[in-house]
Design a protein around this motif. Structure first.
Motif, short mmCIF file in Angstrom:
data_model
loop_
_atom_site.label_atom_id
_atom_site.label_comp_id
_atom_site.label_asym_id
_atom_site.label_seq_id
_atom_site.Cartn_x
_atom_site.Cartn_y
_atom_site.Cartn_z
N ASP A 260 0.83 -1.21 0.00
CA ASP A 260 0.00 0.00 0.00
C ASP A 260 0.86 1.25 0.00
O ASP A 260 0.53 2.24 -0.68
CB ASP A 260 -0.92 0.00 1.22
N ALA A 261 1.96 1.24 0.76
CA ALA A 261 2.83 2.41 0.80
C ALA A 261 3.47 2.67 -0.56
O ALA A 261 3.55 3.82 -1.01
CB ALA A 261 3.90 2.21 1.88
N LEU A 262 3.94 1.62 -1.22
CA LEU A 262 4.57 1.79 -2.54
C LEU A 262 3.55 2.27 -3.58
O LEU A 262 3.88 3.09 -4.44
CB LEU A 262 5.20 0.48 -2.99
N LYS A 263 2.34 1.77 -3.50
CA LYS A 263 1.31 2.20 -4.44
C LYS A 263 1.01 3.69 -4.26
O LYS A 263 0.90 4.45 -5.24
CB LYS A 263 0.03 1.39 -4.24
N ALA A 264 0.89 4.13 -3.01
CA ALA A 264 0.64 5.55 -2.76
C ALA A 264 1.81 6.40 -3.22
O ALA A 264 1.61 7.47 -3.83
CB ALA A 264 0.38 5.76 -1.26
N ALA A 265 3.03 5.95 -2.96
CA ALA A 265 4.21 6.71 -3.37
C ALA A 265 4.33 6.77 -4.89
O ALA A 265 4.70 7.81 -5.46
CB ALA A 265 5.47 6.09 -2.77
N ARG B 111 3.84 10.62 -9.84
CA ARG B 111 3.41 11.15 -11.14
C ARG B 111 3.37 12.67 -11.12
O ARG B 111 3.49 13.32 -12.16
CB ARG B 111 2.05 10.56 -11.51
N GLU B 112 3.21 13.24 -9.93
CA GLU B 112 3.31 14.69 -9.77
C GLU B 112 4.73 15.11 -9.40
O GLU B 112 5.19 16.18 -9.81
CB GLU B 112 2.34 15.16 -8.69
N HIS B 113 5.41 14.27 -8.63
CA HIS B 113 6.78 14.55 -8.19
C HIS B 113 7.66 13.36 -8.57
O HIS B 113 7.82 12.42 -7.77
CB HIS B 113 6.83 14.75 -6.68
N PRO B 114 8.22 13.32 -9.77
CA PRO B 114 9.08 12.18 -10.15
C PRO B 114 10.19 11.96 -9.12
O PRO B 114 10.96 12.87 -8.83
CB PRO B 114 9.65 12.62 -11.51
N SER B 115 10.24 10.76 -8.58
CA SER B 115 11.13 10.50 -7.45
C SER B 115 11.81 9.15 -7.59
O SER B 115 11.31 8.25 -8.27
CB SER B 115 10.34 10.50 -6.12
N ARG B 116 12.94 9.03 -6.93
CA ARG B 116 13.52 7.71 -6.70
C ARG B 116 12.97 7.23 -5.36
O ARG B 116 13.20 7.86 -4.32
CB ARG B 116 15.05 7.76 -6.66
N ALA C 118 -1.58 13.20 9.83
CA ALA C 118 -2.77 13.64 10.55
C ALA C 118 -2.96 15.15 10.41
O ALA C 118 -4.10 15.65 10.37
CB ALA C 118 -2.66 13.26 12.03
N TRP C 119 -1.87 15.89 10.31
CA TRP C 119 -1.94 17.34 10.08
C TRP C 119 -2.26 17.65 8.62
O TRP C 119 -3.04 18.55 8.32
CB TRP C 119 -0.60 17.97 10.48
N THR C 120 -1.69 16.88 7.71
CA THR C 120 -1.95 17.10 6.28
C THR C 120 -3.42 16.90 5.95
O THR C 120 -3.96 17.60 5.08
CB THR C 120 -1.10 16.12 5.45
N ARG C 121 -4.07 15.97 6.63
CA ARG C 121 -5.50 15.73 6.38
C ARG C 121 -6.36 16.95 6.71
O ARG C 121 -7.49 17.07 6.26
CB ARG C 121 -5.98 14.53 7.20
N LEU C 122 -5.83 17.88 7.49
CA LEU C 122 -6.59 19.05 7.90
C LEU C 122 -6.50 20.22 6.93
O LEU C 122 -7.19 21.23 7.12
CB LEU C 122 -6.10 19.53 9.28
N GLU D 288 -2.63 11.34 -2.25
CA GLU D 288 -2.85 12.78 -2.29
C GLU D 288 -2.17 13.48 -1.14
O GLU D 288 -1.63 14.59 -1.29
CB GLU D 288 -4.35 13.06 -2.28
N LEU D 289 -2.17 12.86 0.03
CA LEU D 289 -1.52 13.45 1.19
C LEU D 289 0.00 13.52 0.99
O LEU D 289 0.64 14.54 1.30
CB LEU D 289 -1.85 12.64 2.45
N ILE D 290 0.59 12.42 0.49
CA ILE D 290 2.03 12.42 0.25
C ILE D 290 2.40 13.44 -0.83
O ILE D 290 3.41 14.15 -0.71
CB ILE D 290 2.49 11.00 -0.16
N ALA D 291 1.59 13.53 -1.88
CA ALA D 291 1.87 14.51 -2.94
C ALA D 291 1.86 15.92 -2.38
O ALA D 291 2.70 16.76 -2.75
CB ALA D 291 0.84 14.37 -4.06
#
Length: 321
Positions: A46-51, A56-61, A176-180, A280-283
């Motif tokens: 789940d973490a890799l899928k979210a990352a 796609r918005e922030h190309p990352s390694r 938890a802060w990002t969700r706000l 969305e939160l990570i982005a």
């Protein structure tokens, strides 16, 4: 393209990344940061899928670190590094390396990760579930400009918030802060329109919700008013009420992605206020890598509950009604 490596080294992983990029027809490194995910076998998918979705918005390694110290003394004494290199396809807009550290090597994850970091690029470390007590002092956390935790994913979120407040260092943040963010933006806009002084606040949410706790602390820090916290069936934060002399500013989201906003003297409005996905939160977190001073202030704030109404006053109010 996927490349599996067993009993490998960081230099061989770097060579595999170069080979994978050439095979995919993109030999240049076009990534803007390195995202290190410290997780376990049960949560890494789940973490890799979210990352990957966020990349796609922030190309990352993306470097997924999975520690497997072993159960038997013999396994714990051994040391082995296995890796899976992914470029293109499910890897999103960048490239992904899944690192499995066996035995004693699990205690030296920073020495494995360090040679794989993109040169001259920011580093972000994310713990999807269990984070160290002091993220900034963790060997992997010390490599990063930004450290992301998630108190919503632990068994005792409010106790974890207290630990985060005690160990906070610039660069720390929590999902938890990002969700706000949508709540804070709408409440700030509503206060700009109402132009009245807030006397108290009410936050309604499911029990032990860290986002609701942070929202209450944000009110206490920014508005300097007492805050009442009311437990509902959820999901997450369901309503916020700001009491003013002119009336009550009220955002209500009992369920689903739609909320209503009420401001004294104005018609009730319908707002889009969905529960956002982890991707969305990570982005959002990857859009800014500077210290979040608002989060630090809210994390350290103390919530004061409204004073109880004396019995005599309550009876007088009932009589007047």
């Amino acid at each position: 393209m996927n490349i599996d490596l067993t009993h490998t080294t960081s230099s061989k992983i770097n060579a595999a990344l170069v080979e994978a990029r050439r095979a995919a027809g993109s030999p240049a490194v076009g990534m803007v940061l390195t995202l290190v995910i410290v997780t376990d076998e049960g949560n890494h998918y789940d973490a890799l899928k979210a990352a990957a979705d966020a990349s796609r918005e922030h190309p990352s390694r993306i470097l997924a670190v999975i520690k497997r110290p072993g159960r038997s003394p013999r396994d714990r004494r051994g040391a082995r590094l296995d890796a899976e290199v992914r470029v293109g396809g499910d890897a999103g807009g960048g490239e992904t390396v899944v690192l499995r550290l066996h035995g004693e090597l699990s205690d030296y994850a920073d020495s494995v990760v360090l040679p794989l970091l993109l040169p001259d690029a920011p580093v972000v470390v994310w713990w999807p579930v269990d984070a160290p007590a002091r993220p900034a002092q963790d060997p992997l956390g010390a490599l990063a400009q930004r450290r992301i935790t998630d108190t919503y994913a632990v068994e005792q979120p409010l106790e974890q918030l207290a630990a985060r407040a005690a160990s906070y260092a610039p660069g720390d943040t929590d999902l938890a802060w990002t969700r706000l963010t949508p709540w804070r933006a709408m409440l700030a806009a509503a206060l700009d329109q109402a132009r009245t002084e807030v006397t108290s606040a009410v936050v309604e949410s499911e029990a032990d919700n860290p986002s609701a706790e942070l929202l209450a602390r944000w009110f206490a820090n920014r508005l300097k008013v007492p805050v009442e916290q009311v437990v509902t069936d959820g999901p997450v934060v369901t309503a916020v009420r700001l009491r003013t002399a002119a009336g009550e500013i009220h955002i209500d989201r009992p369920e689903g992605p739609v909320a209503t906003l009420s401001i004294p003297g104005q018609p009730t409005r319908t707002l889009a206020l969905k529960v956002r996905s982890t991707a969305e939160l990570i982005a959002e977190e990857l859009r800014r890598l500077d210290p979040d001073e608002a989060y630090a202030a809210a994390l350290r704030a103390r919530v004061t509950a409204p004073a109880p109404v004396p019995a005599a006053s309550a009876k007088k109010e009932q009589k007047d009604v």
